[in-house]
Motif scaffolding. Structure first.
Motif, short mmCIF file in Angstrom:
data_model
loop_
_atom_site.label_atom_id
_atom_site.label_comp_id
_atom_site.label_asym_id
_atom_site.label_seq_id
_atom_site.Cartn_x
_atom_site.Cartn_y
_atom_site.Cartn_z
N LEU B 160 -8.98 -3.45 3.94
CA LEU B 160 -8.37 -2.53 2.98
C LEU B 160 -9.13 -2.59 1.67
CD1 LEU B 160 -5.92 -4.34 4.51
CD2 LEU B 160 -4.54 -2.59 3.41
N LEU B 164 -6.09 -1.95 -3.66
CA LEU B 164 -5.03 -1.07 -3.18
C LEU B 164 -3.64 -1.63 -3.45
CD1 LEU B 164 -4.96 1.63 -1.67
CD2 LEU B 164 -4.57 0.33 0.42
N ILE B 186 2.62 3.72 -0.89
CA ILE B 186 1.56 4.43 -0.19
C ILE B 186 2.14 5.13 1.02
CG2 ILE B 186 -0.58 4.15 1.12
CD1 ILE B 186 -1.18 1.76 -0.70
N ARG B 229 -7.65 9.74 1.26
CA ARG B 229 -8.34 8.48 1.01
C ARG B 229 -8.07 7.50 2.15
NH1 ARG B 229 -5.92 4.67 -3.66
NH2 ARG B 229 -4.10 5.39 -2.52
N VAL B 231 -7.15 4.21 3.78
CA VAL B 231 -6.29 3.16 3.25
C VAL B 231 -6.48 1.87 4.03
CG1 VAL B 231 -3.86 2.47 3.24
CG2 VAL B 231 -4.53 4.66 2.27
#
Lengths: 253, 253
Positions: B160, B164, B186, B229, B231
């Motif tokens: 990841l 994040l 998220i 995006r 993740v």
DNA sequence: TAGTGGTCTAGACCACACG
DNA sequence: GTGTGGTCTAGACCACTAC
């Protein structure tokens, strides 16, 4: 200030009100084509729905329906208070009820099929249970080997209610089972798939040109039509060295 | 003559216009509950939309929206000129972005996790490519073993973007990665999954308590959020003797 | 505060299936 | 013909986001 996004303003939409194709669908197709062609690039805002509807001479709900269908496809994202944008990463292949034949063909692999067995037999207990019919009912059992480039990829065993559709070997060798069902007017609706793996037994290895003990990918599937009637039950075995399932999937909002 | 179907007339719908839950959603929930409880049985007609909207004091588009959401879920089927019916075979588990942890837990398996590795490293070329970031960017690499009943089921390796979300080992051992992402705000949007199989290498066999050469199920996945995006990128290895993917999926109309 | 999508209304006409 | 879902309109108000 209201800015018309550059990408969107560059598109001329042509809507035909006399066409049998619904307006929202015409709009959705043209938007999708614009995204595909790169006229609307990822991150581009789509402009608000009200302006768009005025510009197109459509009502807002109609425009919304078009946009919604692309959101469902994963091409657009809507955010309340922000706007509608093209998703950055394009969804290449949406998840469908995977047809091995179609998958291979789409891949340019020119699949071929050899029918090993095609006969009508009474349903065994497990087949009857899978198809939701009475034990002993007549079912067509199909065993096929599928090849690409003259080498085996998979062994397919399928059971279908015998009265469903005629299954000629000639057709089976030149197309996929699902295409035959579709052209017989059967619309698939849902399916349950179980994907696993196991080592090749001696006879499986022989059939698939693998070594004994090689890893095989397995799939069991029951497919249903509109009415919930089971249409097909199958057990497939794939050579893991030559095939893998490639899914693109969307998360339900 | 207009008959109200027995099943539908037995239901009392309670709609709360002051609730923040949209009316169409309230209706959809209650219809779904009625199907679940068996009040509306497979094959039951739902009665026409106009009558239903009058009876509920809603507009027809609102009622349609409720029905449409259940059609999308695969619970209902609409046919022009015929009516709306409950699908005969119920969709048990719709396909979702499968979370191993959630799947096992839903199965009553009480999964546990052992974190083997959790550190920040520069992204290698393949990881950078999968996540769509620059090579050498910082990524968190996660290696976990997942158990049920104290026996290993899977080895999970995930990458990841490092910035994040904080990934504490304590949380990782008691819940799933996807739950942690969700509670960090998220929202997953789409993913690409490749499912295959291979034979166990010696060190893999050891780690998963399998024999060398045993068939393993493998999955590679990249997951994306709303904005497109990437993740998470992961490579998972499952013991085929203890796990299989079980999908229920719908065919897009 | 301004702009966006989310929801909702009360109609209308059409296409299709079935008797 | 009658009844069904499929499509479409022209508005309205609200909730959320960003500035």
């Amino acid at each position: 200030m209201t800015r018309t996004p550059a990408g969107l303003s560059a598109i001329t939409f042509t809507l035909d009100r006399t066409s049998p194709i619904p307006l929202y669908h015409q709009l959705a197709q043209q938007l999708e084509a614009a995204i595909e062609r790169g006229v609307l690039t990822p991150g581009n805002r789509l402009g608000n729905e009200v302006d768009l509807s005025v510009r197109l001479g459509l009502s807002r709900p109609t425009v919304r329906q078009a946009i919604q269908s692309l959101v469902d496809k994963g091409l657009l994202v809507r955010r309340r208070g922000v706007g509608t944008q093209v998703v950055h990463r394009q969804v290449k292949r949406p998840l469908e009820l995977s047809s091995l034949y179609d998958d291979l063909e789409a891949d340019g692999q020119r699949p071929t099929t050899r029918v090993l067995r095609n006969e009508t037999v009474p349903a065994s207990a497990d087949v009857a249970a899978a198809l939701g019919i009475a034990e002993g009912s007549e079912v067509t059992v199909l065993e096929r080997l599928r090849f690409t480039h003259d080498r085996p990829v998979a062994f397919l065993c399928n059971y279908l209610p015998a009265d469903l559709v005629p299954l000629g070997n000639a057709h089976l060798e030149t197309t996929g089972l699902y295409r035959m069902l579709r052209s017989a007017g059967i619309t698939l609706h849902s399916a349950r798939q179980i994907i696993g793996a196991r080592s090749a037994a001696p006879e499986e290895a022989l059939r698939l040109d693998e070594k004994e003990g090689a890893a095989l990918l397995t799939m069991q599937r029951t497919a249903y039509d509109d009415t919930g009637r089971a249409v097909e039950y199958g057990t497939h075995i794939y050579r893991a060295s030559r095939y893998a399932f490639d899914f693109q999937l969307l998360v339900r909002p």
